[in-house]
Enzyme design. Structure first.
Site, short mmCIF file in Angstrom:
data_model
loop_
_atom_site.label_atom_id
_atom_site.label_comp_id
_atom_site.label_asym_id
_atom_site.label_seq_id
_atom_site.Cartn_x
_atom_site.Cartn_y
_atom_site.Cartn_z
N CYS A 124 36.99 26.67 46.58
CA CYS A 124 36.68 27.66 45.52
C CYS A 124 35.18 27.91 45.37
O CYS A 124 34.79 28.88 44.74
CB CYS A 124 37.27 27.22 44.19
SG CYS A 124 39.05 27.04 44.27
N HIS A 257 33.76 31.01 38.56
CA HIS A 257 35.02 30.84 39.28
C HIS A 257 36.16 30.89 38.25
O HIS A 257 36.07 30.28 37.19
CB HIS A 257 35.03 29.51 40.02
CG HIS A 257 36.35 29.18 40.64
ND1 HIS A 257 37.07 30.09 41.37
CD2 HIS A 257 37.10 28.04 40.62
CE1 HIS A 257 38.19 29.53 41.78
NE2 HIS A 257 38.24 28.29 41.33
N ASN A 287 43.87 31.99 39.95
CA ASN A 287 42.79 31.37 40.72
C ASN A 287 42.92 31.81 42.18
O ASN A 287 43.86 31.40 42.86
CB ASN A 287 42.90 29.85 40.59
CG ASN A 287 41.81 29.10 41.34
OD1 ASN A 287 41.09 29.69 42.16
ND2 ASN A 287 41.70 27.82 41.08
#
Ligand code: ACO
Length: 330
Positions: A124, A257, A287
């Site tokens: 990520c 993020h 996500n």
């Protein structure tokens, strides 16, 4: 890639993003999971994560397809041809193939020849890693125009019998074009990793002798990731601000993020930023790992909220354990 003069800085001159058509709401996912005997609810997902929907790519689509769509948009916004690029970086943990890199496949689809092209694997945090590398290569004078993409089809790593992970992730891509400039755009970058925590978030399987060895699905100790994330995101934000000789008050937009609304709220609070200064796409995208920051950045730019001259803080955290931040003026 030998350039005669070394320009001092890099600027973002175009952004783009792409989502596959298959939007899946919490209610739809809950119904699908019920058929597998997995119990969850829209209420639990919204309350614990802030996620309401995500996009899942159909089987025929590859990470490089999403990357291509977002890259074309970013190139168009930048007024730049693919042939002008001398660097292509794709941040992904869900590459089309073991090799060649998704960046080389994207390069072929874009019709570029000769640019350096490689993937970055920092889960990520991958986009922040990729952007930092591109900025450094531009500052070093070896690159003039760079494309940095975060692209993922995370749905293919999910165990749909594990409710603690399968409700969290989605698919998508985001891209930026960076250009060498005398006027600083990217002010500071900072990257970190701590491999001691590699097991709290991983997809531990691999390919060997034509077979999958080990577990090829995503595994996460959510609480351990949560605790680490809230600490390191504050620390790395302060690091880039100090290096750039700026303060929290200088930040016009935080583009974090998009993993969990509670992590984002905690980071914003620690940096004394109102939530109106935070770009949020989590509710609609889930996500999307390396794609989440550039997807949110593009949403902020295209909606007219992030304007030329604004100071923007990007922050990523993910498997590895990895984390990093980029502070820039648009
Ligand atoms: N539906 C219903 N109940 C659930 C679900 C679900 N989908 N998932 C877990 N539960 C249950 C658990 O079983 C547990 O039940 P129990 O109390 O009876 O044992 C209860 O809910 C609470 O579980 P927790 O794990 O304590 O829930 P928490 O509030 O910590 O939220 C979450 C879990 C959302 C995963 C959170 O820990 C989180 O967001 N972690 C960080 C994830 C992250 O930031 N990732 C970023 C990097 S991603 C990357 O790099 C690829």
């Amino acid at each position: 890639m030998n350039l005669s003069s070394s320009p001092p800085a890099s600027r973002i001159i175009g952004t783009g993003s792409s989502l596959p058509e298959g939007r899946v709401t919490n209610q739809e996912l809950v119904a699908r999971l019920a058929q597998l005997g997995v119990e969850t609810s829209d209420e639990w997902i919204v309350e614990r994560t802030g996620i309401r929907a995500r996009h899942f790519a159909p089987d025929h689509l590859y990470t490089s397809d999403l990357a291509l769509d977002s890259a074309r948009q970013a190139l168009e916004a930048a007024g730049c041809q693919a042939a002008e690029l001398d660097l292509i970086i794709v941040a992904t943990s869900t590459p089309d193939m073991v090799f060649p890199s998704t960046a080389c496949i994207l390069q072929r689809k874009l019709g570029n020849r000769g640019a350096a092209a490689f993937d970055v694997q920092a889960v990520c945090s991958g986009f922040v890693y990729g952007l930092s590398i591109a900025d450094a290569m531009i500052r070093a004078g070896s690159v003039r125009k760079a494309l940095v993409v975060g692209a993922e089809i995370f749905s293919r790593l999910l165990d749909f019998t594990d409710r603690t992970t399968c409700v969290l992730f989605g698919d998508g891509a985001g891209a930026v074009v960076l250009e060498a400039s005398d006027r600083p755009g990217i002010l500071t970058t900072q990257l970190h990793a701590d491999g001691q925590h590699s097991e709290i978030l991983c997809t531990p399987g691999t390919v060997s002798g034509g077979k999958i060895i080990g577990d090829p699905l995503l595994r996460m100790d959510g609480q351990a990731v949560f605790k680490l994330a809230v600490g390191v995101l504050e620390d790395v934000a302060r690091e880039v601000l100090v290096k750039a000789q700026r303060t929290e008050a200088d930040i016009d937009w935080l583009v974090p993020h998009q993993a969990n609304i509670r992590i984002i709220q905690s980071t914003a609070k620690k940096l004394k930023l109102g939530m109106e200064k935070v770009i949020l796409t989590l509710a609609e995208h889930g996500n999307t790992s390396a794609a989440s920051i550039p997807l949110a950045l593009d949403a902020g730019v295209r909606s007219g909220r992030i304007k030329p001259g604004d100071t923007v803080l990007l922050e990523g955290v993910g498997g590895g354990f990895t984390w990093g931040a980029v502070l820039f003026d648009l």
